[in-house]
Design a protein around this motif. Structure first.
Motif, PDB file in Angstrom:
ATOM      1  N   ASP A  71      49.797  29.968  47.686  1.00 15.11           N
ATOM      2  CA  ASP A  71      50.796  29.126  48.329  1.00 15.11           C
ATOM      3  C   ASP A  71      50.619  29.032  49.840  1.00 15.11           C
ATOM      4  O   ASP A  71      51.448  28.448  50.528  1.00 15.11           O
ATOM      5  N   SER A  72      49.546  29.613  50.378  1.00 19.99           N
ATOM      6  CA  SER A  72      49.344  29.635  51.824  1.00 19.99           C
ATOM      7  C   SER A  72      48.242  28.679  52.241  1.00 19.99           C
ATOM      8  O   SER A  72      47.239  28.505  51.534  1.00 19.99           O
ATOM      9  N   ARG A  73      48.419  28.052  53.383  1.00 25.74           N
ATOM     10  CA  ARG A  73      47.401  27.182  53.948  1.00 25.74           C
ATOM     11  C   ARG A  73      46.670  27.869  55.099  1.00 25.74           C
ATOM     12  O   ARG A  73      45.960  27.231  55.874  1.00 25.74           O
ATOM     13  N   ALA A  74      46.867  29.159  55.249  1.00 21.53           N
ATOM     14  CA  ALA A  74      46.252  29.909  56.345  1.00 21.53           C
ATOM     15  C   ALA A  74      44.835  30.336  55.982  1.00 21.53           C
ATOM     16  O   ALA A  74      44.612  31.052  55.009  1.00 21.53           O
ATOM     17  N   GLY A  75      43.868  29.906  56.788  1.00 18.46           N
ATOM     18  CA  GLY A  75      42.503  30.350  56.592  1.00 18.46           C
ATOM     19  C   GLY A  75      42.327  31.780  57.056  1.00 18.46           C
ATOM     20  O   GLY A  75      43.139  32.300  57.824  1.00 18.46           O
ATOM     21  N   LYS A  86      28.725  47.633  49.541  1.00 21.94           N
ATOM     22  CA  LYS A  86      27.912  47.123  50.646  1.00 21.94           C
ATOM     23  C   LYS A  86      28.118  45.616  50.795  1.00 21.94           C
ATOM     24  O   LYS A  86      28.435  44.924  49.838  1.00 21.94           O
ATOM     25  N   VAL A  87      27.916  45.126  52.016  1.00 18.69           N
ATOM     26  CA  VAL A  87      28.205  43.725  52.309  1.00 18.69           C
ATOM     27  C   VAL A  87      27.144  42.816  51.686  1.00 18.69           C
ATOM     28  O   VAL A  87      25.944  43.043  51.844  1.00 18.69           O
ATOM     29  N   ILE A  88      27.625  41.797  50.981  1.00 19.07           N
ATOM     30  CA  ILE A  88      26.746  40.713  50.535  1.00 19.07           C
ATOM     31  C   ILE A  88      26.758  39.621  51.596  1.00 19.07           C
ATOM     32  O   ILE A  88      25.722  39.230  52.120  1.00 19.07           O
ATOM     33  N   ASN A  89      27.952  39.126  51.914  1.00 19.84           N
ATOM     34  CA  ASN A  89      28.115  38.106  52.957  1.00 19.84           C
ATOM     35  C   ASN A  89      29.464  38.249  53.642  1.00 19.84           C
ATOM     36  O   ASN A  89      30.453  38.582  52.996  1.00 19.84           O
ATOM     37  N   ASP A  90      29.497  38.011  54.938  1.00 24.29           N
ATOM     38  CA  ASP A  90      30.759  37.844  55.661  1.00 24.29           C
ATOM     39  C   ASP A  90      31.077  36.361  55.680  1.00 24.29           C
ATOM     40  O   ASP A  90      30.179  35.533  55.886  1.00 24.29           O
ATOM     41  N   VAL A  91      32.323  35.983  55.456  1.00 25.65           N
ATOM     42  CA  VAL A  91      32.676  34.574  55.266  1.00 25.65           C
ATOM     43  C   VAL A  91      34.009  34.243  55.939  1.00 25.65           C
ATOM     44  O   VAL A  91      34.795  35.135  56.262  1.00 25.65           O
ATOM     45  N   PHE A  92      34.245  32.947  56.127  1.00 29.56           N
ATOM     46  CA  PHE A  92      35.554  32.412  56.447  1.00 29.56           C
ATOM     47  C   PHE A  92      35.999  31.573  55.252  1.00 29.56           C
ATOM     48  O   PHE A  92      35.181  30.870  54.648  1.00 29.56           O
ATOM     49  N   VAL A  93      37.286  31.642  54.924  1.00 24.63           N
ATOM     50  CA  VAL A  93      37.819  30.913  53.775  1.00 24.63           C
ATOM     51  C   VAL A  93      38.875  29.929  54.265  1.00 24.63           C
ATOM     52  O   VAL A  93      39.835  30.320  54.936  1.00 24.63           O
ATOM     53  N   TYR A  94      38.684  28.654  53.917  1.00 23.31           N
ATOM     54  CA  TYR A  94      39.607  27.586  54.297  1.00 23.31           C
ATOM     55  C   TYR A  94      40.323  27.066  53.047  1.00 23.31           C
ATOM     56  O   TYR A  94      39.681  26.435  52.204  1.00 23.31           O
ATOM     57  N   ALA A 165      51.756  28.527  61.026  1.00 22.93           N
ATOM     58  CA  ALA A 165      52.090  27.175  61.454  1.00 22.93           C
ATOM     59  C   ALA A 165      50.925  26.489  62.150  1.00 22.93           C
ATOM     60  O   ALA A 165      50.875  25.268  62.220  1.00 22.93           O
ATOM     61  N   THR A 166      49.979  27.265  62.696  1.00 20.91           N
ATOM     62  CA  THR A 166      48.872  26.658  63.420  1.00 20.91           C
ATOM     63  C   THR A 166      47.584  26.645  62.615  1.00 20.91           C
ATOM     64  O   THR A 166      46.567  26.163  63.074  1.00 20.91           O
ATOM     65  N   PHE A 167      47.610  27.186  61.411  1.00 22.43           N
ATOM     66  CA  PHE A 167      46.425  27.200  60.568  1.00 22.43           C
ATOM     67  C   PHE A 167      46.354  25.937  59.719  1.00 22.43           C
ATOM     68  O   PHE A 167      47.258  25.122  59.666  1.00 22.43           O
ATOM     69  N   GLY A 168      45.277  25.847  58.968  1.00 18.62           N
ATOM     70  CA  GLY A 168      45.193  24.893  57.875  1.00 18.62           C
ATOM     71  C   GLY A 168      44.813  23.501  58.316  1.00 18.62           C
ATOM     72  O   GLY A 168      44.240  23.260  59.362  1.00 18.62           O
ATOM     73  N   GLY A 183      40.537  14.812  55.287  1.00 11.80           N
ATOM     74  CA  GLY A 183      41.377  15.729  56.057  1.00 11.80           C
ATOM     75  C   GLY A 183      40.559  16.789  56.768  1.00 11.80           C
ATOM     76  O   GLY A 183      39.577  17.294  56.246  1.00 11.80           O
ATOM     77  N   ILE A 184      40.972  17.117  57.987  1.00 10.39           N
ATOM     78  CA  ILE A 184      40.245  18.094  58.797  1.00 10.39           C
ATOM     79  C   ILE A 184      40.848  19.469  58.574  1.00 10.39           C
ATOM     80  O   ILE A 184      42.051  19.652  58.674  1.00 10.39           O
ATOM     81  N   LEU A 185      40.018  20.435  58.284  1.00 12.63           N
ATOM     82  CA  LEU A 185      40.459  21.811  58.086  1.00 12.63           C
ATOM     83  C   LEU A 185      40.077  22.654  59.292  1.00 12.63           C
ATOM     84  O   LEU A 185      39.001  22.488  59.870  1.00 12.63           O
ATOM     85  N   SER A 186      40.956  23.574  59.666  1.00 11.37           N
ATOM     86  CA  SER A 186      40.660  24.448  60.798  1.00 11.37           C
ATOM     87  C   SER A 186      41.343  25.790  60.579  1.00 11.37           C
ATOM     88  O   SER A 186      42.247  25.921  59.749  1.00 11.37           O
ATOM     89  N   LEU A 187      40.878  26.779  61.314  1.00  9.32           N
ATOM     90  CA  LEU A 187      41.531  28.089  61.324  1.00  9.32           C
ATOM     91  C   LEU A 187      41.256  28.758  62.657  1.00  9.32           C
ATOM     92  O   LEU A 187      40.348  28.365  63.388  1.00  9.32           O
ATOM     93  N   ILE A 188      42.059  29.754  62.978  1.00 10.72           N
ATOM     94  CA  ILE A 188      41.860  30.522  64.198  1.00 10.72           C
ATOM     95  C   ILE A 188      40.925  31.697  63.894  1.00 10.72           C
ATOM     96  O   ILE A 188      41.130  32.434  62.934  1.00 10.72           O
TER      97      ILE A 188
END
Length: 408
Positions: A71-75, A86-94, A165-168, A183-188
């Motif tokens: 239910d969240s739009r926060a990346g 052990k790390v496979i990949n570090d990622v950002f999720v949008y 409020a500033t994400f997504g 639509g443009i997606l962004s995150l902090i």
């Protein structure tokens, strides 16, 4: 009578040394200037994977380190781990949450996500995710590099703070300013203070940066990716599998925990057992820190500052860091850098004044650390001085061990 050797003759060992020296010194030519206070850089070394469908949230929750809320739009920032932690990949999720991105015929209200990963590892992560799909009702797709670009934007005077409020996704009115674009997606980017924001943008027909068409970003200077990389190094932020090696680096050594990439309160996920046990009962003796390079015969720098006119040669990757004039185990390993700054895996109680164990620190402010320059092995004049720095944001998150009192 023996033939006189040619005036151009060079012995094999000298030739190898000469080639290594040329290879290392060439990497330091035409160094980038200091990044501007405000700027935008396209990250060509990042790719996107789309996950969309009724089971997308539940599926992703079981294979990454951070908490996924349908239910969240926060990346957010996270990592994929092996079963051994052990790390496979570090990622950002949008989260896309019904946007035009990656619907592909599915219901618009189905949860969806775009996963940003190191471009060189995108194919491998795509196969890893598909391997765990089983009967989950999701569609998985690796986006083409030209389909959607990842941009980093920053303003030194703006204090962007993570808040839902500033994400997504940006508003429809803002999106419409990019004529006909989805639509443009962004995150902090909350890994460290001042890292700015990440924005996903489709390419434009003009040669101008698409960032300047987004309301609020018109005045940003378009910078090369090296400007973004320099800002990361100055803050001690590793990224990608060149700096966080796949299947060998642990998330806590790589600062993924202190950069907000792990939720230690969430349920089970792949690699959780060792990660959470180390967090609660173990000791993290080594971490990635920003470092400064200098000529070994000179004084060590007092502050971490980038110098675009440096004459220091970059060390070979994975070079050992040792105490000058002393024998013993390595104090760390060099990872990567630009000019006179970079990242290194450092033993905290040897290279810094941080205390992480009850055994006591061996740190001495008078100690000097060097990297043996492999291009001039055996010649102390070729050694490179190196000094580790602990950023304030990191120092506040590494706590001294608790001293347990004996019960008499």
């Amino acid at each position: 009578m023996l033939a006189r050797p040619s005036a151009h003759y060079v012995c094999a060992s000298c030739l190898v040394r000469l080639r290594q020296t040329r290879k290392l010194s060439s990497a330091q030519r035409n160094l980038p200037t200091l990044p501007p206070p405000s700027g935008a850089a396209r990250l060509d070394n990042r790719r996107l994977i789309s996950l969309h469908g009724p089971d997308a949230s539940k599926f992703l929750q079981g294979i990454i380190t951070n908490n996924v809320r349908s239910d969240s739009r926060a990346g957010f920032y996270a990592a994929f781990l092996t079963a051994q932690g052990k790390v496979i990949n570090d990622v950002f999720v949008y989260p896309t949450n019904g946007s035009k991105n990656s619907r592909e015929g599915l219901e618009a209200d189905d949860p969806g996500f775009l996963v940003e990963v190191d471009a060189n590892e995108a194919e491998s992560l795509f196969k890893h995710v598909k391997r765990h799909k089983l009967r989950a009702k999701i569609k998985i797709r690796l986006l083409d590099a030209e389909e959607m670009g990842v941009w980093a934007v920053w303003r030194e005077q703006d204090k962007w703070t993570p808040h839902e409020a500033t994400f997504g996704e940006l508003s429809t009115a803002e999106s419409n300013n990019l004529s006909g674009s989805p639509g443009i997606l962004s995150l902090i980017d909350s890994r460290a203070p001042g890292m700015g924001r990440r924005i996903l943008l489709p390419p434009t027909s003009s040669h101008a940066s698409p960032v300047v068409a987004v309301p609020g970003y018109e005045g940003l200077e378009t910078c090369p990716m090296s400007a973004y990389t320099l800002r990361r190094y100055l803050r001690g932020v590793p990224e990608g599998q060149t700096e966080i090696p796949r299947d060998s680096a642990f998330p806590l050594n790589s600062n993924i925990d202190v950069m907000g990439g792990i939720d230690f309160r969430k349920g089970c996920y792949i690699g959780q057992e060792l990660t959470i046990r180390t967090h609660h009962t173990g000791v993290v003796r080594k971490r990635i820190l920003p470092v400064a390079l200098y000529e070994s015969g000179k004084l060590a720098p007092e502050r971490l500052e980038y110098n675009s006119e440096t004459n220091v040669t970059l060390p070979v990757e994975d070079s050992d860091i040792v105490k000058e004039g002393k024998r013993g185990r390595a104090a760390g390993k060099w990872i990567a850098g630009i000019g006179n700054i970079g990242l290194a895996m450092c033993r905290l109680e040897m290279m810094t004044d941080l205390v992480v164990t009850a055994e006591g620190s061996s740190f001495d402010a008078a100690d000097r650390f060097i990297i043996k320059n492999q291009s001039t092995a055996g010649d102390n004049g070729g050694d490179i001085g190196i000094k580790a720095f602990v950023p304030d944001w990191l120092k506040g998150k590494i706590k001294a061990p608790k001293v347990q009192k004996r019960v008499e």
